[in-house]
Scaffold this motif. Structure first.
Motif, PDB file in Angstrom:
ATOM      1  N   PHE A  93      94.450 -29.739  62.107  1.00 32.95           N
ATOM      2  CA  PHE A  93      93.187 -30.444  61.857  1.00 32.95           C
ATOM      3  C   PHE A  93      92.869 -31.433  62.979  1.00 32.95           C
ATOM      4  N   TYR A  94      93.931 -32.013  63.573  1.00 27.22           N
ATOM      5  CA  TYR A  94      93.691 -32.935  64.684  1.00 27.22           C
ATOM      6  C   TYR A  94      93.092 -32.213  65.890  1.00 27.22           C
ATOM      7  N   ILE A  95      93.700 -31.080  66.271  1.00 33.18           N
ATOM      8  CA  ILE A  95      93.174 -30.343  67.422  1.00 33.18           C
ATOM      9  C   ILE A  95      91.755 -29.883  67.127  1.00 33.18           C
ATOM     10  N   GLY A  96      91.492 -29.553  65.862  1.00 35.22           N
ATOM     11  CA  GLY A  96      90.134 -29.189  65.485  1.00 35.22           C
ATOM     12  C   GLY A  96      89.137 -30.277  65.817  1.00 35.22           C
ATOM     13  N   VAL A  97      89.422 -31.519  65.415  1.00 39.96           N
ATOM     14  CA  VAL A  97      88.478 -32.613  65.683  1.00 39.96           C
ATOM     15  C   VAL A  97      88.482 -33.005  67.155  1.00 39.96           C
ATOM     16  N   GLU A  98      89.627 -32.882  67.817  1.00 44.55           N
ATOM     17  CA  GLU A  98      89.663 -33.200  69.242  1.00 44.55           C
ATOM     18  C   GLU A  98      88.771 -32.240  70.030  1.00 44.55           C
TER      19      GLU A  98
END
Length: 440
Positions: free
Chosen positions: A254-259
């Motif tokens: 989910f972090y890489i998604g928002v990044e």
């Protein structure tokens, strides 16, 4: 995490390995954050809608999921150093494939080239990230990864500027209104001319990657060896015994998604908001990430822990997303009041909030890695591959964002998809990383 460096390298300082791997992280950033400029470029050159344009992120980041475990097996066989060499060579092949893609203006070939580029990056990252964790005490691992992130995101500032200078110059002649005035033959010729601008930059990139591979091969980079790093063939599912790793991989997804949403959608979003230098907007996001990395290096672990930094990142992401969703698309007063002194062209508040997400995102990656790998021992290489698989969030989340834009016709409101992602990051910081057993 207990580690050992081969005896014949035991006296060597970690400074040289840090410098070498730091150079690789710069390469990661340059290649990865070109996508933010490449997306609006290919949208014009290949005449794409939002969903089709964000296939760039799908092709690029899905490679991390497909290739992560095979890459882990390769690293066990050839070692970390050779893995970095092979990764660079695979990336060079991907860069070469951009040449026929650009000459023929074939989007499917562009996507293939991006997948191969990312496959090479998968091998590089699977080797380099745990390498940095192993080069010193666990407590300062986030600082070391932050240094690498600083190099990565510095490249992310430079890449869109270089891309704009060499590829997006005079891009206004290719706007939809002017292209619509041309007949089909003239239109195709103009778009082919635009696409062909990619040929020389990617020739140079392929050559540089090949040179780097040779330099790494003959560098004094030591081989890190985990204690008891043996094949665990009698229990192939042992890695699933570590909840902090599983939750860490999901959080990274989910972090890489928002990044990636913050770095790669800002160009198209800014273009829709009337920003003239939309091709450079990824640099804004990366600049705020660099500021955050510098802040993290100054305060972790001296003043705050890795866990606290991660919690603050999740909370800030939630706040900025809410501001982004509720602000006027016409006002630019935040930039005028806070950043006009920089002399950088101003951007609307809503675009600025997307860029500021870079500040919220920067410390998530360096905080999660040591927290997720804590206590894995001989399973570290497999655990690293599992974390790398979390990068597939960069493939799926921007596609979901693109779908929301296409279905609603509103790029601003589609950013709501980031709210649950930041809530999950906050949960992992406060609780998820503390779960060490499934039975408690």
């Amino acid at each position: 995490m207990s580690t050992a460096i081969e005896k014949n390298n035991s006296k060597q300082s970690s400074f040289i390995p840090m410098v070498i791997v730091g150079g690789l992280f710069f390469v990661f950033g340059f290649v990865t954050w070109l996508n933010g400029s490449l997306i609006p470029f290919l949208k014009i050159a290949c005449e794409l809608n939002h969903m089709e344009a964000y296939l760039v992120t799908m092709a690029f980041y899905i490679a991390y999921t497909i290739m992560a475990l095979p890459v882990a097996a390769v690293l066990k066989r050839v070692g970390y150093k050779n893995g970095m060499v092979y990764g660079l060579l695979v990336m060079a092949i991907g860069a070469v494939i951009f040449i026929p893609a650009a000459q023929a203006r074939m989007y499917s070939v562009f996507l293939l080239a991006l997948f191969i580029l990312a496959s090479g990056l998968t091998m590089l990252q699977t080797a380099a990230n745990p390498y940095i964790v192993l080069l010193g005490p666990k407590e300062t691992a986030a600082v070391r990864i932050s240094i690498m992130g600083l190099l990565n995101k510095s490249a992310g500032i430079i890449a869109p500027i270089v891309f704009t200078a060499f590829v997006l110059s005079d891009i206004s002649q290719f706007d939809e209104t002017r292209l619509a005035m041309l007949d089909e033959v003239e239109r195709n010729a103009a778009l082919l001319d635009l696409s062909s601008r990619l040929v020389m930059p990617y020739i140079v990139m392929a050559i540089m990657l090949a040179i780097l591979a040779v330099m790494i091969k003959f560098s004094p980079l030591p081989e890190p060896v985990l204690e008891d790093d043996k094949d665990d063939s009698d229990d192939k599912w042992a890695i699933l015994r570590f909840p902090q790793l599983i939750f860490g991989a999901l959080t990274l997804f989910f972090y890489i998604g928002v990044e990636v949403i913050a770095g790669d959608t800002i160009g198209l979003f800014g273009q829709e908001m009337g920003v003239t230098n939309f091709g450079q907007l990824t640099s804004y996001t990366m600049a705020f990430m660099v500021v955050a990395y510098l802040t993290g290096m100054a305060v972790i672990p001296r003043f705050i822990s890795q866990e606290t930094a991660l919690a603050l990142s999740g909370a800030l992401g939630i706040i900025l997303t809410i501001l982004l969703l509720t602000s006027s698309v016409e006002s630019a007063d935040v930039w005028q009041n806070l950043f006009s002194w920089t002399g950088v062209p101003e951007i609307p508040n809503v675009v600025l909030y997307v860029a500021l997400l870079g500040f919220a995102n920067a410390l998530v990656w360096p905080a999660i890695w040591p927290m997720a790998l804590d206590g894995l021992g001989k399973h570290t290489s497999t655990g690293s591959a599992l974390l790398i698989m979390g990068i597939s969030g960069g493939a799926l989340m921007p596609m979901i964002y693109g779908y929301l834009v296409e279905s609603s016709g509103n790029s601003q409101s589609a950013y709501w998809i980031m709210l649950p992602c930041y809530l999950i990051i906050l949960w992992y910081a406060l609780h998820g990383h503390k779960i060490k057993s499934w039975t408690k």
